[in-house]
Design an enzyme around this catalytic site. Structure first.
Site, mmCIF file in Angstrom:
data_model
loop_
_atom_site.group_PDB
_atom_site.id
_atom_site.type_symbol
_atom_site.label_atom_id
_atom_site.label_comp_id
_atom_site.label_asym_id
_atom_site.label_seq_id
_atom_site.Cartn_x
_atom_site.Cartn_y
_atom_site.Cartn_z
ATOM 1 N N SER A 99 0.854 -1.188 0.000
ATOM 2 C CA SER A 99 0.000 0.000 0.000
ATOM 3 C C SER A 99 0.885 1.231 0.000
ATOM 4 O O SER A 99 2.023 1.203 0.482
ATOM 5 C CB SER A 99 -0.898 0.014 1.246
ATOM 6 O OG SER A 99 -1.545 1.264 1.391
ATOM 7 N N TYR A 126 -0.658 -0.806 10.916
ATOM 8 C CA TYR A 126 -1.001 -1.118 9.529
ATOM 9 C C TYR A 126 0.043 -0.543 8.577
ATOM 10 O O TYR A 126 0.529 -1.242 7.673
ATOM 11 C CB TYR A 126 -2.387 -0.558 9.200
ATOM 12 C CG TYR A 126 -2.776 -0.715 7.749
ATOM 13 C CD1 TYR A 126 -3.223 -1.939 7.263
ATOM 14 C CD2 TYR A 126 -2.688 0.355 6.863
ATOM 15 C CE1 TYR A 126 -3.571 -2.090 5.928
ATOM 16 C CE2 TYR A 126 -3.038 0.204 5.528
ATOM 17 C CZ TYR A 126 -3.477 -1.012 5.068
ATOM 18 O OH TYR A 126 -3.807 -1.161 3.740
ATOM 19 N N LYS A 130 2.667 -2.503 5.998
ATOM 20 C CA LYS A 130 2.734 -2.250 4.558
ATOM 21 C C LYS A 130 4.160 -1.909 4.123
ATOM 22 O O LYS A 130 4.581 -2.275 3.024
ATOM 23 C CB LYS A 130 1.766 -1.139 4.176
ATOM 24 C CG LYS A 130 0.295 -1.478 4.390
ATOM 25 C CD LYS A 130 -0.188 -2.578 3.455
ATOM 26 C CE LYS A 130 -0.334 -3.923 4.073
ATOM 27 N NZ LYS A 130 -0.833 -4.950 3.136
#
Length: 250
Positions: A99, A126, A130
């Site tokens: 991402s 998160y 990534k």
């Protein structure tokens, strides 16, 4: 991230050879069980797409933060367990769905796998996972040069999924209308993933970061080869894996 068992054929594809196998990346035992079952049943593996992702906080049964285990450690373990089959089936590919959120990633190597501090710990976790995805693809490609196995990290774009369904209510109220009207559909979000999985001639771009079906330069922390090597070594130790025999080509 749990994939539940389903009938052996899928009416969506019309292909009676589609096989669903259970895999829960929040359980390292499940990852090992899946890999064992797969290797016993399937003699070939030409494509591995690591696509699971969660953004909610929490701790797994293995003692790691939920986002970091599901988004990175589970995928890292799965890839390592299937690596020999990928190599024996070459040419083959590994596609890791990352991402653009890796831009905010800050890997704390000495505390890898632990939830980060702060009021936005789940979101930071998160982003960290990534960044780990981008570095994993980069280091995997470096270690597999000349084997016929290539690896790619992919930013699918901002996709209207239920990724942030466990976010605080105030954020959901902001996120839901924004995602509905401004984000890509799941089918549109799959385009770059499928491009890296199927496009001919991508071998020279192994280890690269892709978005909108073309290679892009990741943020600076996603190009840190020393961090990629340290992440690899620490991931192996956290998972109890033997150090890899393959080393990056300098």
């Amino acid at each position: 991230m749990r994939c539940t068992a389903a009938p052996p054929s899928s009416p969506d594809t019309g292909n009676p050879k589609v096989l669903f196998m259970p895999l829960d990346l929040s359980s390292l035992h499940s990852v090992h069980a899946f890999a064992t079952a797969f290797l016993q049943q399937e003699p070939h593996l030409h494509l591995l797409i690591n696509n699971a992702g969660v953004s909610t906080g929490g701790t797994t049964e293995d003692g790691f933060s939920l986002p970091f285990q599901v988004n990175h450690l589970g995928h890292f373990l799965l890839t390592q367990l299937l690596l020999q089959r990928l190599q024996s089936s070459a040419p083959s590919r590994v596609v890791i769905v990352a991402s653009s959120a890796h831009c905010a990633g800050r890997l704390r190597m000495a505390e890898l796998g632990r939830p980060p501090p702060g009021p936005f710990a789940a979101f930071q976790d998160y982003c960290d996972s990534k960044l780990a995805n981008v570095l994993h693809a980069r280091q995997l490609a470096a270690r597999l040069q000349g084997t016929g196995v290539t690896a790619y990290a992919v930013h699918p774009g901002f996709v209207n999924t239920r990724l942030f369904r466990h976010a605080p209510l105030w954020l959901q109220l902001l996120w839901t209308p924004l995602s509905r009207f401004c984000f890509r559909s799941a089918a549109e979000g799959a385009r770059t993933v499928l491009f890296c999985a199927t496009q001919d001639g991508l071998e020279p771009f192994s280890g690269c970061y892709f978005a909108d079906c073309r290679p892009l330069q990741p943020w600076a922390q996603g190009r840190d080869d020393a961090a990629a090597r340290e992440l690899w070594d620490r991931s192996e130790r956290l998972l109890g894996l033997q150090p890899s025999l393959c080393t990056p080509v300098e």
